[in-house]
Design a protein around this motif. Structure first.
Motif, PDB file in Angstrom:
ATOM      1  N   GLU A   1      59.240   8.667   4.497  1.00 23.25           N
ATOM      2  CA  GLU A   1      60.087   9.788   4.101  1.00 23.25           C
ATOM      3  C   GLU A   1      59.269  10.876   3.410  1.00 23.25           C
ATOM      4  OE1 GLU A   1      60.742   6.689   3.768  1.00 23.25           O
ATOM      5  OE2 GLU A   1      62.588   6.379   4.897  1.00 23.25           O
ATOM      6  N   LEU A   2      58.321  10.460   2.563  1.00 29.65           N
ATOM      7  CA  LEU A   2      57.494  11.450   1.868  1.00 29.65           C
ATOM      8  C   LEU A   2      56.629  12.227   2.846  1.00 29.65           C
ATOM      9  CD1 LEU A   2      56.194   9.771  -1.428  1.00 29.65           C
ATOM     10  CD2 LEU A   2      57.707  11.729  -1.194  1.00 29.65           C
ATOM     11  N   LEU A   3      56.007  11.515   3.794  1.00 28.58           N
ATOM     12  CA  LEU A   3      55.107  12.173   4.735  1.00 28.58           C
ATOM     13  C   LEU A   3      55.863  13.066   5.709  1.00 28.58           C
ATOM     14  CD1 LEU A   3      52.719   9.168   5.477  1.00 28.58           C
ATOM     15  CD2 LEU A   3      52.224  11.182   4.097  1.00 28.58           C
ATOM     16  N   GLY A   4      57.118  12.777   5.952  1.00 24.93           N
ATOM     17  CA  GLY A   4      57.902  13.618   6.851  1.00 24.93           C
ATOM     18  C   GLY A   4      58.726  14.671   6.143  1.00 24.93           C
ATOM     19  N   SER A   5      58.529  14.832   4.864  1.00 20.34           N
ATOM     20  CA  SER A   5      59.335  15.760   4.079  1.00 20.34           C
ATOM     21  C   SER A   5      58.875  17.205   4.262  1.00 20.34           C
ATOM     22  CB  SER A   5      59.254  15.388   2.594  1.00 20.34           C
ATOM     23  OG  SER A   5      57.919  15.526   2.125  1.00 20.34           O
ATOM     24  N   ASP A   6      59.747  18.127   3.838  1.00 20.24           N
ATOM     25  CA  ASP A   6      59.395  19.556   3.864  1.00 20.24           C
ATOM     26  C   ASP A   6      58.229  19.840   2.945  1.00 20.24           C
ATOM     27  OD1 ASP A   6      61.423  20.049   5.654  1.00 20.24           O
ATOM     28  OD2 ASP A   6      62.896  20.593   4.104  1.00 20.24           O
ATOM     29  N   ALA A   7      58.136  19.075   1.857  1.00 21.71           N
ATOM     30  CA  ALA A   7      57.029  19.291   0.915  1.00 21.71           C
ATOM     31  C   ALA A   7      55.694  19.032   1.606  1.00 21.71           C
ATOM     32  CB  ALA A   7      57.196  18.365  -0.290  1.00 21.71           C
ATOM     33  N   MET A   8      55.629  18.011   2.437  1.00 23.66           N
ATOM     34  CA  MET A   8      54.386  17.720   3.162  1.00 23.66           C
ATOM     35  C   MET A   8      54.093  18.833   4.157  1.00 23.66           C
ATOM     36  SD  MET A   8      51.910  15.564   3.471  1.00 23.66           S
ATOM     37  CE  MET A   8      50.631  15.066   4.635  1.00 23.66           C
ATOM     38  N   HIS A   9      55.115  19.284   4.836  1.00 27.56           N
ATOM     39  CA  HIS A   9      54.932  20.364   5.803  1.00 27.56           C
ATOM     40  C   HIS A   9      54.429  21.625   5.125  1.00 27.56           C
ATOM     41  CE1 HIS A   9      56.167  23.596   8.599  1.00 27.56           C
ATOM     42  NE2 HIS A   9      55.909  22.689   9.543  1.00 27.56           N
ATOM     43  N   ASN A  10      55.021  21.968   3.989  1.00 26.90           N
ATOM     44  CA  ASN A  10      54.593  23.162   3.259  1.00 26.90           C
ATOM     45  C   ASN A  10      53.166  23.007   2.728  1.00 26.90           C
ATOM     46  OD1 ASN A  10      57.116  24.274   3.724  1.00 26.90           O
ATOM     47  ND2 ASN A  10      57.961  23.529   1.776  1.00 26.90           N
ATOM     48  N   LEU A  11      52.817  21.796   2.290  1.00 25.77           N
ATOM     49  CA  LEU A  11      51.468  21.552   1.779  1.00 25.77           C
ATOM     50  C   LEU A  11      50.421  21.781   2.863  1.00 25.77           C
ATOM     51  CD1 LEU A  11      49.457  20.444  -0.340  1.00 25.77           C
ATOM     52  CD2 LEU A  11      49.999  18.144   0.526  1.00 25.77           C
ATOM     53  N   LEU A  12      50.690  21.271   4.039  1.00 23.26           N
ATOM     54  CA  LEU A  12      49.716  21.422   5.123  1.00 23.26           C
ATOM     55  C   LEU A  12      49.610  22.881   5.561  1.00 23.26           C
ATOM     56  CD1 LEU A  12      50.453  18.263   7.314  1.00 23.26           C
ATOM     57  CD2 LEU A  12      48.657  18.601   5.609  1.00 23.26           C
ATOM     58  N   GLU A  13      50.726  23.569   5.582  1.00 25.06           N
ATOM     59  CA  GLU A  13      50.681  24.991   5.945  1.00 25.06           C
ATOM     60  C   GLU A  13      49.854  25.786   4.944  1.00 25.06           C
ATOM     61  OE1 GLU A  13      54.534  26.670   6.432  1.00 25.06           O
ATOM     62  OE2 GLU A  13      54.591  26.212   8.588  1.00 25.06           O
ATOM     63  N   ALA A  14      50.030  25.487   3.659  1.00 21.44           N
ATOM     64  CA  ALA A  14      49.289  26.204   2.625  1.00 21.44           C
ATOM     65  C   ALA A  14      47.797  25.913   2.723  1.00 21.44           C
ATOM     66  CB  ALA A  14      49.819  25.815   1.249  1.00 21.44           C
ATOM     67  N   LEU A  15      47.444  24.641   2.918  1.00 24.42           N
ATOM     68  CA  LEU A  15      46.024  24.274   3.016  1.00 24.42           C
ATOM     69  C   LEU A  15      45.393  24.872   4.263  1.00 24.42           C
ATOM     70  CD1 LEU A  15      46.101  20.520   1.924  1.00 24.42           C
ATOM     71  CD2 LEU A  15      45.113  22.448   0.669  1.00 24.42           C
ATOM     72  N   ASN A  16      46.137  24.922   5.343  1.00 23.45           N
ATOM     73  CA  ASN A  16      45.590  25.462   6.594  1.00 23.45           C
ATOM     74  C   ASN A  16      45.274  26.945   6.463  1.00 23.45           C
ATOM     75  OD1 ASN A  16      44.903  24.854   9.391  1.00 23.45           O
ATOM     76  ND2 ASN A  16      46.591  26.234   9.934  1.00 23.45           N
ATOM     77  N   GLU A  17      45.976  27.616   5.575  1.00 20.78           N
ATOM     78  CA  GLU A  17      45.710  29.037   5.341  1.00 20.78           C
ATOM     79  C   GLU A  17      44.532  29.256   4.391  1.00 20.78           C
ATOM     80  OE1 GLU A  17      46.988  31.808   6.634  1.00 20.78           O
ATOM     81  OE2 GLU A  17      48.101  30.550   8.056  1.00 20.78           O
ATOM     82  N   GLN A  18      44.272  28.303   3.535  1.00 25.79           N
ATOM     83  CA  GLN A  18      43.270  28.493   2.481  1.00 25.79           C
ATOM     84  C   GLN A  18      41.893  27.930   2.826  1.00 25.79           C
ATOM     85  OE1 GLN A  18      44.864  26.948  -1.202  1.00 25.79           O
ATOM     86  NE2 GLN A  18      46.885  27.838  -0.800  1.00 25.79           N
ATOM     87  N   VAL A  19      41.835  26.932   3.703  1.00 22.48           N
ATOM     88  CA  VAL A  19      40.539  26.319   4.031  1.00 22.48           C
ATOM     89  C   VAL A  19      40.333  26.354   5.541  1.00 22.48           C
ATOM     90  CG1 VAL A  19      40.601  24.825   1.993  1.00 22.48           C
ATOM     91  CG2 VAL A  19      41.514  23.984   4.168  1.00 22.48           C
ATOM     92  N   ASP A  20      39.147  25.955   5.953  1.00 24.01           N
ATOM     93  CA  ASP A  20      38.804  25.999   7.376  1.00 24.01           C
ATOM     94  C   ASP A  20      39.284  24.772   8.141  1.00 24.01           C
ATOM     95  OD1 ASP A  20      37.151  28.493   7.411  1.00 24.01           O
ATOM     96  OD2 ASP A  20      36.049  27.362   5.904  1.00 24.01           O
ATOM     97  N   TYR A  21      39.204  23.602   7.503  1.00 20.89           N
ATOM     98  CA  TYR A  21      39.620  22.361   8.165  1.00 20.89           C
ATOM     99  C   TYR A  21      40.356  21.471   7.182  1.00 20.89           C
ATOM    100  CZ  TYR A  21      36.722  23.336  12.249  1.00 20.89           C
ATOM    101  OH  TYR A  21      36.176  23.902  13.369  1.00 20.89           O
ATOM    102  N   VAL A  22      41.401  20.816   7.710  1.00 24.60           N
ATOM    103  CA  VAL A  22      42.132  19.804   6.954  1.00 24.60           C
ATOM    104  C   VAL A  22      42.091  18.523   7.785  1.00 24.60           C
ATOM    105  CG1 VAL A  22      44.321  19.094   5.939  1.00 24.60           C
ATOM    106  CG2 VAL A  22      43.647  21.517   5.915  1.00 24.60           C
ATOM    107  N   ILE A  23      41.538  17.488   7.190  1.00 23.07           N
ATOM    108  CA  ILE A  23      41.439  16.190   7.859  1.00 23.07           C
ATOM    109  C   ILE A  23      42.339  15.210   7.103  1.00 23.07           C
ATOM    110  CG2 ILE A  23      39.918  14.328   8.608  1.00 23.07           C
ATOM    111  CD1 ILE A  23      39.382  16.994   9.980  1.00 23.07           C
ATOM    112  N   ILE A  24      43.210  14.531   7.834  1.00 17.13           N
ATOM    113  CA  ILE A  24      44.141  13.589   7.214  1.00 17.13           C
ATOM    114  C   ILE A  24      43.860  12.176   7.730  1.00 17.13           C
ATOM    115  CG2 ILE A  24      46.564  13.014   6.812  1.00 17.13           C
ATOM    116  CD1 ILE A  24      47.232  15.918   7.591  1.00 17.13           C
ATOM    117  N   ASP A  25      43.590  11.281   6.809  1.00 15.61           N
ATOM    118  CA  ASP A  25      43.427   9.867   7.158  1.00 15.61           C
ATOM    119  C   ASP A  25      44.825   9.240   7.164  1.00 15.61           C
ATOM    120  OD1 ASP A  25      42.648   7.255   7.545  1.00 15.61           O
ATOM    121  OD2 ASP A  25      42.035   6.939   5.456  1.00 15.61           O
ATOM    122  N   ALA A  26      45.327   8.924   8.367  1.00 15.23           N
ATOM    123  CA  ALA A  26      46.701   8.434   8.502  1.00 15.23           C
ATOM    124  C   ALA A  26      46.712   6.942   8.837  1.00 15.23           C
ATOM    125  CB  ALA A  26      47.423   9.219   9.589  1.00 15.23           C
ATOM    126  N   PRO A  27      47.825   6.260   8.557  1.00 15.60           N
ATOM    127  CA  PRO A  27      47.938   4.827   8.870  1.00 15.60           C
ATOM    128  C   PRO A  27      47.889   4.587  10.383  1.00 15.60           C
ATOM    129  CG  PRO A  27      49.643   5.518   7.325  1.00 15.60           C
ATOM    130  CD  PRO A  27      49.021   6.768   7.866  1.00 15.60           C
TER     131      PRO A  27
END
Length: 473
Positions: free
Chosen positions: A356-382
């Motif tokens: 639920e946490l990973l699929g939340s709007d907060a996660m979506h907003n976090l990734l959008e913000a990071l994608n705008e601020q840095v060049d690459y975002v790497i996520i280690d997922a299960p």
């Protein structure tokens, strides 16, 4: 299967082939050693039919044709009881005519009146005696019994021994070279059968050919197996000249090519099952990207069994979960690693509801913000098969990099994992093979991926300026 596939099976199963070949040679040699030597000798007889004192050409032809017709029947008579009983009595043998027949064979070349009688025995003298006595008994039976005229007189059919049997000086069997050759042939056939059977029954992913049989997604790279990887997981940092470190740089280069032209540079690194090396791959990929001077954020999205903070040597008590529930600002938990533009967001506390946490709007907003601020975002997922977390995160990113452990994951498991992504319209960026053997047909060669030793400065000069102009103020 292609010709290349056959050669691959043979290379992988060479141990089976060699072992069975050696066993076949040993068995052939053993049989030759323990077998009783057998001696073979042959006597040749000539069958003729008497004609008039002044025969014509027609008489000779008729007599020859008659003799040829008779010879076919005589071959069967040689091993009959009426012939062999006399041989047994003459040689004083302790056997029966049926048993004695097993030591004799007769044949007549096509179109001739020649009968070749062969005798075989473990004693060379006995073999010669048996052949000559049988020939004499057969001749007597034909001339004096079978072909004797009913009204009396001499038989028209004559049987003459033209080449008596001699005592053989060497055994005819066992034939040691032939036995060994046959043993080798049988061993090779069994070895090849074992190799192909092993391949047919082994459904695990071993190399690029197995990946291509499952998916059309590109193969982004291959990482060889290192039993000490748990002791030094950050190989790109600890041993930058190691061939495995170069393999991670090759992965970095290929990832940049497949993502060229896209505004979204957020990628999920996941696997089908646990233990395939996804966390190590994600960490080293982030390090390799940061080597080029770009800004990279790596997130531990495995909220069930987080490993990233441990691998990176950072404090992981507070992290992603705290940011998502709003108790801690992102800036307070984002930790810079070393002197590079690499930032680490640990998993934080393990929550009761990770999906639920990973699929939340907060996660979506976090990734959008990071994608705008840095060049690459790497996520280690299960892993994808045990839980749905990886698939959920991938739907918010540019795509998933799926790690496949050589000899670890089955082809069906990899196919199911990839299907779990495509079924929700998530993009599979590519597959990375890990745990590859260092030798053999599935071994990894850095040059295979067309990249070895290209320095960070070159990649920085080509790509970094455009990235820095994006959201870095």
């Amino acid at each position: 299967m292609t010709l290349e596939g056959y050669f691959r099976v043979i290379r992988k199963g060479w141990v089976f082939i060699v072992i069975f070949a050696l066993l076949g040679i040993g068995a052939g040699a053993a049989l030759a050693i323990i077998a009783t030597p057998q001696y073979r000798t042959t006597t040749t007889m000539y069958v003729s039919v008497a004609v008039s004192d002044t025969p014509t050409a027609g008489d000779l032809t008729s007599g020859n044709n008659y003799a040829q017709a008779k010879v076919k029947s005589y071959v069967s008579i040689i091993t009959s009881a009426s012939v062999l009983d006399k041989v047994i009595a003459e040689l004083n043998l302790d056997t029966t005519s049926k048993s004695l027949a097993d030591h004799l064979s007769a044949a007549s070349p096509v179109g001739t009146v020649i009968i070749e009688l062969t005798a075989t025995d473990s004693d060379p003298q006995t073999a010669a005696n048996l052949a000559n006595a049988t020939a004499q008994s057969f001749s007597d039976a034909v001339v004096n019994e079978l072909e004797k005229p009913a009204g009396g007189g001499a038989s028209l059919v004559k049987v003459r021994v033209v080449d008596p049997a001699l005592v053989p000086t060497s055994p005819s069997s066992p034939n040691v070279p032939l036995n060994i050759a046959l043993g080798l042939l049988v061993g090779l056939v069994l070895g090849l059968g074992a190799a192909f059977l092993r391949t047919a029954l082994d459904t695990r992913v071993h190399g690029a050919h197995d990946v291509s049989s499952v998916t059309d997604a590109p193969l982004l790279g291959g990482i060889s197996f290192d039993p000490e990887s748990n002791k030094h997981p950050l190989l790109v940092h600890s041993d930058p000249r190691n061939p495995r470190a170069e393999a991670f740089r090759a992965l970095r280069t290929n990832l940049r090519f497949v993502s060229a032209g896209s505004a979204n540079h957020c990628f999920v690194v996941t696997s089908s099952i646990a233990g395939e090396g996804k966390s190590t791959t994600a960490a080293n990929l982030a390090l390799a990207l940061a080597e080029t001077g770009v800004r990279v954020v790596i997130i531990d999205g495995d909220l069930r069994k987080p490993k990233l903070a441990e691998y990176m040597g950072l404090e992981g008590a507070v992290g992603l979960t705290d940011v998502l529930i709003g108790t801690v600002p992102l800036a307070d938990v984002l930790q810079r690693w070393g002197n590079r533009e690499l930032y680490v967001l640990p998993a934080g506390r393990v929550p009761p509801n990770p999906s639920e946490l990973l699929g939340s709007d907060a996660m979506h907003n976090l990734l959008e913000a990071l994608n705008e601020q840095v060049d690459y975002v790497i996520i280690d997922a299960p892993p994808l098969l045990p839980v749905t977390d990886g698939a959920i995160i991938s739907s918010m990113t540019a795509g998933a990099v799926v790690v496949a452990g050589s000899g670890k994951v089955k082809r069906t498991e990899l196919a199911r994992a990839l299907n779990s992504l495509t079924s929700i319209d998530s993009k599979v960026v590519g597959v990375v093979l890990t745990m590859l053997p260092n030798k053999g047909p599935d071994s990894y060669n850095n040059e295979k991926y067309g990249y070895y030793g290209a320095g960070p400065v070159e990649e920085e000069s080509e790509n970094a300026p455009a990235r820095r102009r994006r959201g870095r103020k």
